[in-house]
Design a protein around this motif. Structure first.
Motif, PDB file in Angstrom:
ATOM      1  N   GLU A 180       0.815  -1.199   0.000  1.00 23.39           N
ATOM      2  CA  GLU A 180       0.000   0.000   0.000  1.00 23.39           C
ATOM      3  C   GLU A 180       0.857   1.261   0.000  1.00 23.39           C
ATOM      4  O   GLU A 180       0.363   2.355  -0.278  1.00 23.39           O
ATOM      5  CB  GLU A 180      -0.925   0.008   1.216  1.00 23.39           C
ATOM      6  N   LEU A 181       2.140   1.097   0.309  1.00 21.60           N
ATOM      7  CA  LEU A 181       3.094   2.194   0.294  1.00 21.60           C
ATOM      8  C   LEU A 181       4.313   1.781  -0.524  1.00 21.60           C
ATOM      9  O   LEU A 181       4.610   0.585  -0.640  1.00 21.60           O
ATOM     10  CB  LEU A 181       3.546   2.561   1.709  1.00 21.60           C
ATOM     11  N   PRO A 182       5.035   2.737  -1.100  1.00 21.80           N
ATOM     12  CA  PRO A 182       6.299   2.387  -1.752  1.00 21.80           C
ATOM     13  C   PRO A 182       7.251   1.750  -0.747  1.00 21.80           C
ATOM     14  O   PRO A 182       7.149   2.005   0.461  1.00 21.80           O
ATOM     15  CB  PRO A 182       6.825   3.739  -2.247  1.00 21.80           C
ATOM     16  N   LEU A 212       9.726  15.728  -1.655  1.00 20.33           N
ATOM     17  CA  LEU A 212       9.015  16.216  -2.833  1.00 20.33           C
ATOM     18  C   LEU A 212       9.948  16.541  -3.988  1.00 20.33           C
ATOM     19  O   LEU A 212       9.641  16.239  -5.143  1.00 20.33           O
ATOM     20  CB  LEU A 212       8.202  17.467  -2.489  1.00 20.33           C
ATOM     21  N   ARG A 213      11.093  17.145  -3.683  1.00 18.90           N
ATOM     22  CA  ARG A 213      11.922  17.682  -4.764  1.00 18.90           C
ATOM     23  C   ARG A 213      13.219  16.922  -4.997  1.00 18.90           C
ATOM     24  O   ARG A 213      13.892  17.162  -5.996  1.00 18.90           O
ATOM     25  CB  ARG A 213      12.232  19.159  -4.480  1.00 18.90           C
ATOM     26  N   ARG A 214      13.583  16.023  -4.095  1.00 22.87           N
ATOM     27  CA  ARG A 214      14.810  15.237  -4.305  1.00 22.87           C
ATOM     28  C   ARG A 214      14.527  14.177  -5.363  1.00 22.87           C
ATOM     29  O   ARG A 214      13.666  13.326  -5.211  1.00 22.87           O
ATOM     30  CB  ARG A 214      15.247  14.579  -2.992  1.00 22.87           C
ATOM     31  N   TRP A 236       3.562  11.386   0.020  1.00 23.83           N
ATOM     32  CA  TRP A 236       4.374  10.175  -0.043  1.00 23.83           C
ATOM     33  C   TRP A 236       4.048   9.200   1.089  1.00 23.83           C
ATOM     34  O   TRP A 236       4.425   8.028   1.039  1.00 23.83           O
ATOM     35  CB  TRP A 236       5.862  10.544  -0.014  1.00 23.83           C
ATOM     36  N   LYS A 237       3.323   9.684   2.109  1.00 21.54           N
ATOM     37  CA  LYS A 237       2.927   8.821   3.223  1.00 21.54           C
ATOM     38  C   LYS A 237       1.577   8.152   2.996  1.00 21.54           C
ATOM     39  O   LYS A 237       1.160   7.306   3.788  1.00 21.54           O
ATOM     40  CB  LYS A 237       2.845   9.643   4.517  1.00 21.54           C
TER      41      LYS A 237
END
Length: 588
Positions: A422-424, A445-447, A501-502
């Motif tokens: 369900e998550l990466p 977010l930006r890396r 991302w969470k």
């Protein structure tokens, strides 16, 4: 000859070898002088004079007939001279040069009569700009007014009478306080401050412009005017405002409607539409029918203007789902590569998806009373995503914007394209690449993945898809992959993009999104139960027995309600957002 060759004429067309006209440069003064000397001689013959003229002009004495230029050639192709910089440009072009670079901050000041949908536009813009990674905040002037003066007094129509000097002073103080807070927000690093107010006169808008300019801050002001003359839309807006605004709390509907209409009449007495001379603006008509822009450049033209042209108040369901499971061990994070086809479990989910969408779209079209139109289906270009919708429709639109995030050199052999969790697999990533993961968690977010994309890169390519979904007036089905789904679900649920991302995105779960009249969305999660189908020979998938009837309801992730609702009205500037409401579960 001299009469036909005036000194001011510096070029003459002559045919080239190809027969096409070209330009020949001349030193006019020198050549004219030589011709005058030659012409003053009595001994010169007409033939010699003609030959000398042609020599000076460097013209073939036996020119070919000039061919007629084709469309797009010669004059029709436009001037081939390089534009000269530093010329005295028009005032409007100078203004364009000033506004095109992205400003450090922008004040989006709403303009319009009450019940024209200004708060609807404010919420829509706020959600979109936050999703695009811009720090944004809405400043509702009506809230400042109610905090300063009790709504029982400040909400009555006579409070908005231009002849009521004490009330006018209170309203101006509330507007000034909201604008000051907006500027402080931009000073603190904010990118967009949305001033949700009527700003209905030239004097009030000049006050906004002057206050920003006198502060000597490098911010731009853009007026967003909501114009609505559609009687049906107005009646809906007015009723919604009376039912939900704190200004009419404790009043009967009839009395509230009468008071609000009296307020609108007082605003109409002094209302002045935004003019070109006031600077940059966007005008939205009837919340859907027309958009007009003046001096809108840079990111405003690239993002905000297309979004404003897309939003509308129409209702339609939007479905989002992850592509079905691929062949291989469904418990392995690396069970999918770009060429992988659906597993038997994925095929069973595809059948359940088709059943779910058909039932839902049938219900939707029956409720609208309109002829059924095909659902707009968009998938990534991955074979599994395409196969996942084949049970529902044979033809659909593919777009690489919905493709999985590009992880560059990472993930080879263990996280190729998709994973079944369900998550990466963040823990696996930290174990295999601790140095990169340490950098990544500082700015998820930006890396960027080495040689690949970041979350914000995916947001940028998803912007066009989101605008298309907002623009659609019929049901939409999106089929994508885990990280992309996290970003899309964050938008519709109103979750800060920095936390996307969470988000847990279960497989075989379809998200059903319903727009609300207040500018928000209700999001429901529905599980697609497995359907027993024959396994193909050599398949390693384990079929699971159906856990519940087809398309049963499932709880939201984290035991939280999946509904994200805002005030169900199209209200004018000055109304607060109502309390959140959870949509009641329904049996599928």
């Amino acid at each position: 000859v001299l009469k036909r060759s005036p000194p001011q004429r510096r070029h003459r067309r002559r045919p080239s070898d190809s027969g096409r006209p070209v330009l020949v440069s001349m030193d006019v003064k020198k050549q004219v002088g030589e011709l005058r000397k030659l012409a003053s001689s009595d001994a010169v013959s007409l033939n010699s004079l003609h030959a000398s003229v042609q020599k000076c002009l460097n013209v073939d004495p036996h020119p070919q007939r000039l061919s007629k230029p084709e469309h797009g050639e010669g004059y029709y192709a436009g001037s081939d001279k390089v534009a000269v910089q530093g010329l005295n440009l028009t005032k409007r072009h100078s203004e364009r040069e000033r506004l095109t670079p992205d400003a450090n901050g922008v004040v989006l000041a709403l303009v319009g009569l009450p019940a024209r949908g200004k708060s609807f536009i404010s919420r829509k813009l706020g959600r979109f700009l936050e999703w695009r990674g811009n720090s944004t905040k809405v400043f509702n002037v009506g809230k400042y007014r109610r905090e300063a003066v009790d709504p029982g007094q400040s909400g009555r129509s006579d409070f908005f009478d231009s002849a009521n000097t004490s009330a006018m002073a209170a309203r101006e103080a509330a507007a000034a306080s909201a604008l000051q807070d907006a500027l402080r927000f931009l000073d603190g690093g904010g990118k967009f401050a949305i001033l949700d107010a009527t700003n209905s006169t030239l004097a009030r808008r000049k006050f906004v412009l002057d206050m920003v300019r006198e502060s000597e801050r490098p911010y731009n002001v853009v007026f967003v005017e909501a114009i609505c003359d559609d009687r049906e839309v107005l009646e809906t807006n007015v009723l919604g405002k009376v039912l939900n605004s704190p200004d009419f709390e404790g009043m009967t509907v009839e009395r509230g409607l009468a008071d609000l209409k009296a307020r609108i009449a007082k605003y109409e007495e002094v209302y002045e539409t935004v003019m070109d001379s006031e600077g940059a603006y966007i005008k939205v008509y009837d919340l859907s029918s027309k958009v007009m822009a003046n001096h809108i450049y840079g990111r405003l033209a690239k993002s905000i203007l297309p979004f404003m042209m897309a939003i509308h108040i129409g209702a339609r369901p939007i479905w989002l789902v992850r592509a079905g499971a691929g062949e291989g061990n469904p418990q392995s994070p690396g069970s999918g590569d770009r060429a992988m086809k659906l597993s038997s479990h994925g095929q069973s989910s595809a059948v359940a998806l088709a059943e779910f969408v058909r039932r839902r779209e049938d219900t939707y079209w029956r409720n609208t009373g309109k002829p059924m139109e095909p659902t707009h289906v968009l998938t990534s270009t991955m074979p599994r995503a395409q196969a996942f919708v084949q049970e529902f429709c044979a033809h659909h639109e593919q777009t690489s914007a919905l493709n999985p995030v590009d992880k560059g050199i990472l993930g080879g052999g263990w996280w190729e394209v998709e994973c079944n969790g369900e998550l990466p697999p963040w823990e696996e990533l930290a174990s295999r690449h601790p140095e990169f993961f340490g950098e990544w968690v500082q700015d998820p977010l930006r890396r960027r993945f080495p040689g690949g994309e970041s979350y914000m890169d995916v947001v940028a390519r998803l912007e066009g898809v989101l605008v298309e979904v907002e623009m659609s007036t019929r049901p939409v089905l999106l089929v994508s992959h885990l990280l992309v789904m996290q970003i899309l679900v964050a938008y519709f649920k109103g979750i800060p993009i920095q936390d996307c991302w969470k988000l847990a995105i279960p497989r075989s779960t379809i998200y059903e999104v319903s727009p609300t009249s207040g500018g928000g969305f209700v999001v429901e999660e529905n599980a697609l139960a497995s359907v027993q189908i024959p396994m193909s020979e050599g398949s390693s998938d384990e079929l699971r027995e159906p856990e519940a009837p087809s398309c049963c309801k499932r709880p939201a992730c984290g035991a939280k309600a999946a509904a994200v609702e805002e005030a169900p009205l199209l209200e004018a500037g000055g109304n607060e957002v109502g309390a959140s409401q959870a949509k009641q579960p329904r049996t599928v």
